[in-house]
Design a protein around this motif. Structure first.
Motif, PDB file in Angstrom:
ATOM      1  N   VAL A 137       0.862  -1.197   0.000  1.00 51.64           N
ATOM      2  CA  VAL A 137       0.000   0.000   0.000  1.00 51.64           C
ATOM      3  C   VAL A 137       0.891   1.236   0.000  1.00 51.64           C
ATOM      4  O   VAL A 137       2.057   1.182   0.386  1.00 51.64           O
ATOM      5  N   VAL A 139       1.716   4.707   1.569  1.00 47.49           N
ATOM      6  CA  VAL A 139       1.479   5.460   2.802  1.00 47.49           C
ATOM      7  C   VAL A 139       2.239   6.788   2.742  1.00 47.49           C
ATOM      8  O   VAL A 139       3.264   6.900   2.066  1.00 47.49           O
ATOM      9  N   PRO A 173       3.333 -11.805  15.410  1.00 51.73           N
ATOM     10  CA  PRO A 173       3.138 -10.691  16.341  1.00 51.73           C
ATOM     11  C   PRO A 173       2.080  -9.739  15.822  1.00 51.73           C
ATOM     12  O   PRO A 173       1.733  -9.789  14.640  1.00 51.73           O
ATOM     13  N   SER A 174       1.605  -8.855  16.670  1.00 55.66           N
ATOM     14  CA  SER A 174       0.599  -7.883  16.240  1.00 55.66           C
ATOM     15  C   SER A 174       1.152  -7.035  15.096  1.00 55.66           C
ATOM     16  O   SER A 174       2.296  -6.587  15.136  1.00 55.66           O
ATOM     17  N   LYS A 178      -1.509 -10.853   9.616  1.00 60.28           N
ATOM     18  CA  LYS A 178      -2.409 -12.016   9.674  1.00 60.28           C
ATOM     19  C   LYS A 178      -3.786 -11.673   9.102  1.00 60.28           C
ATOM     20  O   LYS A 178      -4.317 -12.393   8.255  1.00 60.28           O
ATOM     21  N   THR A 179      -4.340 -10.553   9.589  1.00 58.43           N
ATOM     22  CA  THR A 179      -5.665 -10.160   9.100  1.00 58.43           C
ATOM     23  C   THR A 179      -5.594  -9.841   7.613  1.00 58.43           C
ATOM     24  O   THR A 179      -6.507 -10.192   6.850  1.00 58.43           O
ATOM     25  N   THR A 180      -4.524  -9.201   7.203  1.00 60.51           N
ATOM     26  CA  THR A 180      -4.364  -8.848   5.785  1.00 60.51           C
ATOM     27  C   THR A 180      -4.376 -10.115   4.924  1.00 60.51           C
ATOM     28  O   THR A 180      -5.007 -10.142   3.863  1.00 60.51           O
ATOM     29  N   GLU A 303      -8.840 -14.338  14.702  1.00 57.05           N
ATOM     30  CA  GLU A 303      -8.787 -14.402  16.166  1.00 57.05           C
ATOM     31  C   GLU A 303     -10.116 -14.849  16.788  1.00 57.05           C
ATOM     32  O   GLU A 303     -10.751 -14.106  17.537  1.00 57.05           O
ATOM     33  N   HIS A 335      -3.423 -15.580  18.697  1.00 54.76           N
ATOM     34  CA  HIS A 335      -2.312 -15.175  19.554  1.00 54.76           C
ATOM     35  C   HIS A 335      -2.240 -16.191  20.686  1.00 54.76           C
ATOM     36  O   HIS A 335      -3.264 -16.597  21.207  1.00 54.76           O
ATOM     37  N   ARG A 705     -10.331  -3.530   0.199  1.00 53.33           N
ATOM     38  CA  ARG A 705      -9.151  -2.679   0.372  1.00 53.33           C
ATOM     39  C   ARG A 705      -8.430  -2.609  -0.958  1.00 53.33           C
ATOM     40  O   ARG A 705      -8.420  -3.569  -1.708  1.00 53.33           O
TER      41      ARG A 705
HETATM   42  N1  LIG Z   1      -4.322   0.543   4.490  1.00 52.04           N
HETATM   43  C1  LIG Z   1      -3.206   0.462   5.200  1.00 52.04           C
HETATM   44  N2  LIG Z   1      -2.250   1.379   5.097  1.00 52.04           N
HETATM   45  C2  LIG Z   1      -1.110   1.283   5.805  1.00 52.04           C
HETATM   46  N3  LIG Z   1      -0.831   0.287   6.645  1.00 52.04           N
HETATM   47  C3  LIG Z   1      -1.758  -0.661   6.797  1.00 52.04           C
HETATM   48  C4  LIG Z   1      -2.984  -0.645   6.085  1.00 52.04           C
HETATM   49  N4  LIG Z   1      -3.695  -1.719   6.448  1.00 52.04           N
HETATM   50  C5  LIG Z   1      -2.957  -2.392   7.331  1.00 52.04           C
HETATM   51  N5  LIG Z   1      -1.787  -1.764   7.554  1.00 52.04           N
HETATM   52  C6  LIG Z   1      -0.680  -2.204   8.410  1.00 52.04           C
HETATM   53  O1  LIG Z   1      -0.382  -3.510   7.997  1.00 52.04           O
HETATM   54  C7  LIG Z   1       0.121  -4.250   9.103  1.00 52.04           C
HETATM   55  C8  LIG Z   1      -0.603  -5.582   9.186  1.00 52.04           C
HETATM   56  O2  LIG Z   1      -1.922  -5.363   9.653  1.00 52.04           O
HETATM   57  P1  LIG Z   1      -2.836  -6.576  10.079  1.00 52.04           P
HETATM   58  O3  LIG Z   1      -4.124  -6.027  10.574  1.00 52.04           O
HETATM   59  O4  LIG Z   1      -2.918  -7.537   8.956  1.00 52.04           O
HETATM   60  O5  LIG Z   1      -1.996  -7.198  11.278  1.00 52.04           O
HETATM   61  P2  LIG Z   1      -2.340  -8.395  12.245  1.00 52.04           P
HETATM   62  O6  LIG Z   1      -1.194  -9.334  12.218  1.00 52.04           O
HETATM   63  O7  LIG Z   1      -3.668  -8.973  11.921  1.00 52.04           O
HETATM   64  O8  LIG Z   1      -2.397  -7.632  13.633  1.00 52.04           O
HETATM   65  P3  LIG Z   1      -3.262  -7.975  14.945  1.00 52.04           P
HETATM   66  O9  LIG Z   1      -2.756  -9.271  15.465  1.00 52.04           O
HETATM   67  O10 LIG Z   1      -2.923  -6.839  15.873  1.00 52.04           O
HETATM   68  O11 LIG Z   1      -4.680  -8.001  14.538  1.00 52.04           O
HETATM   69  C9  LIG Z   1      -0.053  -3.363  10.308  1.00 52.04           C
HETATM   70  O12 LIG Z   1       1.196  -2.787  10.598  1.00 52.04           O
HETATM   71  C10 LIG Z   1      -1.036  -2.317   9.862  1.00 52.04           C
HETATM   72  O13 LIG Z   1      -0.816  -1.120  10.528  1.00 52.04           O
END
Ligand SMILES: Nc1ncnc2c1ncn2[C@@H]1O[C@H](COP(=O)(O)OP(=O)(O)OP(=O)(O)O)[C@@H](O)[C@H]1O
Length: 706
Positions: A137, A139, A173-174, A178-180, A303, A335, A705
């Motif tokens: 993406v 930024v 880790p957070s 993962k969600t992406t 989750e 987690h 997205r």
């Molecule tokens: N549209 C966006 N623009 C910039 N950064 C983004 C965007 N969408 C997600 N991110 C970043 O991408 C990274 C991955 O996000 P994601 O939600 O997939 O993490 P995660 O592993 O699921 O986290 P968590 O365990 O906290 O839910 C994060 O650093 C988030 O800030």
């Protein structure tokens, strides 16, 4: 030589999971347990001069690399992995059939005993293969005081696969992506923004996947006024085949309630900050229930155990494991799983900053690290240990890139064989039920919600009664003279403003539904048009009721034209005003998802529409360049129609103390009004708002997205 803590974790009985034995053979290369006790994983990863370390067979990095290579070789051996996808696409496209979910717990133990659940069709098994998936993406970052656009990599060359019959857990880790990754699989990321390939049974991911997959997101989006059972039942009625008898759907819902441990709260309302309802953990389980009740062959869960106590988390995971055992493909993020939960996971992906640093059997994870000579602390699970280490590593300069580099080295063999994939062709999403059924179920759900929403039904009715009494007493028994004309005109104008402005109170309710709508349509539960139609139609009887209450009190108190036709016309006009007002509010909610700007826009539009209605300034006096506001004002048409209805019989009112007579309609420039044409235009405005609301949802109501 495995760490005793983990000896209780059974290695997978499947022949695919022969990794443990293959890894055993690497042990002679490295057996220095003393060394391992001194180093943690992150300590073992050097920051400088890594190449030299890699060449050293005694180095932990070398061991790490070796283990990954062995893992990759094993991945290649597994029949459904990437390589075989290319050669057996046809076979996968057909997909083996797996059993429908049975409610009998005995069947969980032995798949041969699985009983056919009457209405549920046999399901095809699905395998998902992700190849080199990259998502970036743009930024904006501040550099030297200036904002510059930079690329951020959220997923980097992710390669993994998920198979039916298994639970695949994505750890990290957070913020590791993962969600992406789940969003990419769920089709929530525009495919044009993704590089790489996602194959579903050997075919590129397309729209159809929405229908076959359930996606439980991190946020719970549920109707607070429905009970747990009602929530699941509406979901079942929308997503299970129409041919399935109602009793069977109910049976299925009861089974899900039982399996998710929701029996004690089955008849409790979901609740929210205003309405006391079920607990957060129970809400999480209801969200899972909503997406498993129709038995989707692929289940994605973000989750699913967050916010649950250890017993509930285990219960949920046992349920998901049972679903997987019945041949479904289950992918979830998590987690810190407990030991007991880890035993229910077969396959894993570990992500760090969007990169895969491990993909393989869960059972192999322990050996993967113990073979490197690390002894994990007794109080930690392997996942906790890896995540803690990964977080520390990622804080180091180049820390993650070293891990990833080694991981990628192991995949060279796979890279040799690239799959040629044709672009996905999106066809219309197939729905489980007909448009008619969807509209009926949604209308019923709306009806239950409206009847239980006190502020909509009781408060609105009370407001109508009080409003009518105030206006009726203020303009009581208006005479047929100059003062009486002014009173009637003011009454009509204020009644319209009252109807239009008070309708905006439903804005928060409509906005709060938006998330539920997006979640449901994202998984192809129903057509957007069915949602729009049912939402608009179900409110019409309520609006008619409100208009009747108001008219019954105010009309007679003010002493408006006493003819049956005039009364009916008044009632019809007021009803249409409420319908148009509601459609306008709905349209604004569809266009602007945030309450404050949506409310501001609505109030501003209504205020100016009132100004241009013809009451404050007659059409003939409005400057030409503002006439468009007059013609688009939702006040203009009912105002003119009601004025005509009231004064058409008063051709000459005695004016100025009996000294003059006055034709009211001519004096107010309303003599050319055709009231039924205005009614037609109001109906057209109502219809246009609904169509525009539909378009707004189509454009804005997608969880995509870019
Ligand atoms: N549209 C966006 N623009 C910039 N950064 C983004 C965007 N969408 C997600 N991110 C970043 O991408 C990274 C991955 O996000 P994601 O939600 O997939 O993490 P995660 O592993 O699921 O986290 P968590 O365990 O906290 O839910 C994060 O650093 C988030 O800030």
């Amino acid at each position: 030589m495995a760490n005793p803590v983990y000896t209780s974790i059974p290695s997978c009985s499947s022949s695919d999971y022969s990794r443990e034995s293959s890894i055993q053979s690497s042990r002679p290369l490295y057996g220095n347990r003393e060394f391992s006790r001194e180093l943690s994983l992150e300590e073992a990863l050097p920051v400088e001069d890594d190449d030299a370390v890699v060449e050293n067979p005694m180095s932990p990095i070398f061991q790490y690399s070796l283990s990954l290579k062995q893992n990759a070789l094993e991945i290649e051996r597994r029949p459904s992995r990437v390589r075989t996808m290319s050669t057996k696409q046809a076979a996968y496209a057909a997909g083996p059939e797996v059993q429908p979910l049975s409610g009998k717990s005995s069947s969980l133990q032995d798949p041969r005993n699985m009983q056919h659940h009457a209405g549920l069709p046999k399901r095809r098994a699905f395998e998902i293969c992700i190849q080199n998936l990259t998502y970036k993406v743009k930024v904006k970052v501040k550099e030297k005081g200036q904002k510059v656009s930079k690329e951020k990599v959220l997923l980097n060359q992710v390669t993994a696969d998920a198979r039916h019959g298994e639970v695949l857990a994505i750890f990290g880790p957070s913020g590791s992506g993962k969600t992406t990754l789940l969003d990419a699989l769920a089709g929530r990321i525009d495919r044009r923004s993704l590089e790489g390939t996602i194959l579903v049974n050997g075919k590129p991911l397309d729209n159809k996947f929405k229908r076959i997959s359930g996606y439980v997101t991190q946020e719970d989006a549920l109707f607070p006024l429905l009970t747990v059972k009602e929530t699941l039942m509406f979901s079942a009625r929308l997503r299970l085949p129409e041919s399935m008898p109602h009793a069977e759907k109910e049976e299925r819902v009861d089974l899900v309630i039982q399996q998710l441990g929701l029996r004690n709260c089955a008849n409790t309302k979901i609740g929210d900050d205003k309405v006391r309802g079920i607990s957060g953990g129970e809400k999480r389980r209801v969200s899972i229930g909503v997406d498993v009740v129709h038995d989707p062959p692929v289940l994605l869960l973000d989750e699913p155990t967050s916010g649950l106590d250890s017993k509930s988390a285990l219960q949920v995971m046992q349920h998901l494991s049972m679903i997987a055992k019945h041949g479904r493909t289950v992918m979830l993020t998590m987690h810190q799983p407990s030991y007991a939960i880890l035993e229910l996971i077969q396959n894993t992906v570990v992500l760090v900053q969007g990169n895969v640093i491990y993909h393989g059997p869960q059972a192999g994870m322990v050996n993967f690290y113990s073979d490197m000579g690390y002894i994990m602390p007794d109080h930690m699970t392997v996942v906790e240990y890896i995540l803690e280490s990964a977080e520390k590593i990622s804080d180091r300069p180049k820390g993650v890139s070293k891990l990833v580099e080694y991981y990628h080295d192991t995949r060279i063999a796979m890279k040799d064989e690239q799959i040629v994939v044709h672009p996905a062709i999106d066809r219309p999403v197939p729905y489980a039920t007909s448009f008619f059924n969807q509209a009926v179920v949604l209308a019923e759900r709306n009806m239950v919600n409206v009847l239980r929403t006190k502020q909509y039904f009781l408060a609105r009715t009370a407001m109508m009664v009080v409003g009518a009494l105030i206006l009726g007493s203020l303009f009581f028994d208006a005479k047929e003279n100059e003062v009486g004309v002014r009173q009637r005109q003011s009454f009509i104008t204020f009644a319209l403003a009252f109807f239009l402005f008070t309708s905006s109170q439903t804005l928060p309710l409509i906005l709060s539904e938006r998330h539920i709508f997006m979640r449901e349509t994202d998984r192809a539960a129903y057509h957007t048009s069915a949602y729009v139609l049912s939402g608009c139609l179900v409110l019409l009887p309520f609006q008619f009721f409100m208009a009747s209450v108001f008219s019954a009190i105010a009309y007679s108190m003010v002493g408006l034209k006493a003819s049956f036709a005039a009364i009916c016309f008044f009632l019809l006009s007021m009803f249409l005003v409420l319908a148009v007002a509601q459609a306008l509010v709905t349209l604004v909610a569809g266009m602007i998802p945030d309450l404050i700007p949506a409310n501001d826009l609505l109030q501003a539009f209504l205020s100016f529409s009132l100004l241009f209605s013809g009451f404050f300034i007659q059409r003939t006096a409005i400057p030409k360049y503002w006439l468009w506001m007059h013609y688009t004002s939702p006040f203009k048409y009912p105002y003119e129609a009601l004025m005509y209805n009231e004064f058409s019989h008063l051709k000459s009112v005695i004016w100025f103390n009996n000294e003059d007579s006055f034709d009211v309609l001519s004096g107010l420039a309303l003599s050319r009004v055709r009231p039924w044409r205005n009614v037609g235009i109001m109906t057209l405005i109502w219809f246009t708002c609904i169509i525009l609301f539909y378009c707004a949802l189509k454009v804005n109501g997608k969880l995509i997205r870019h």
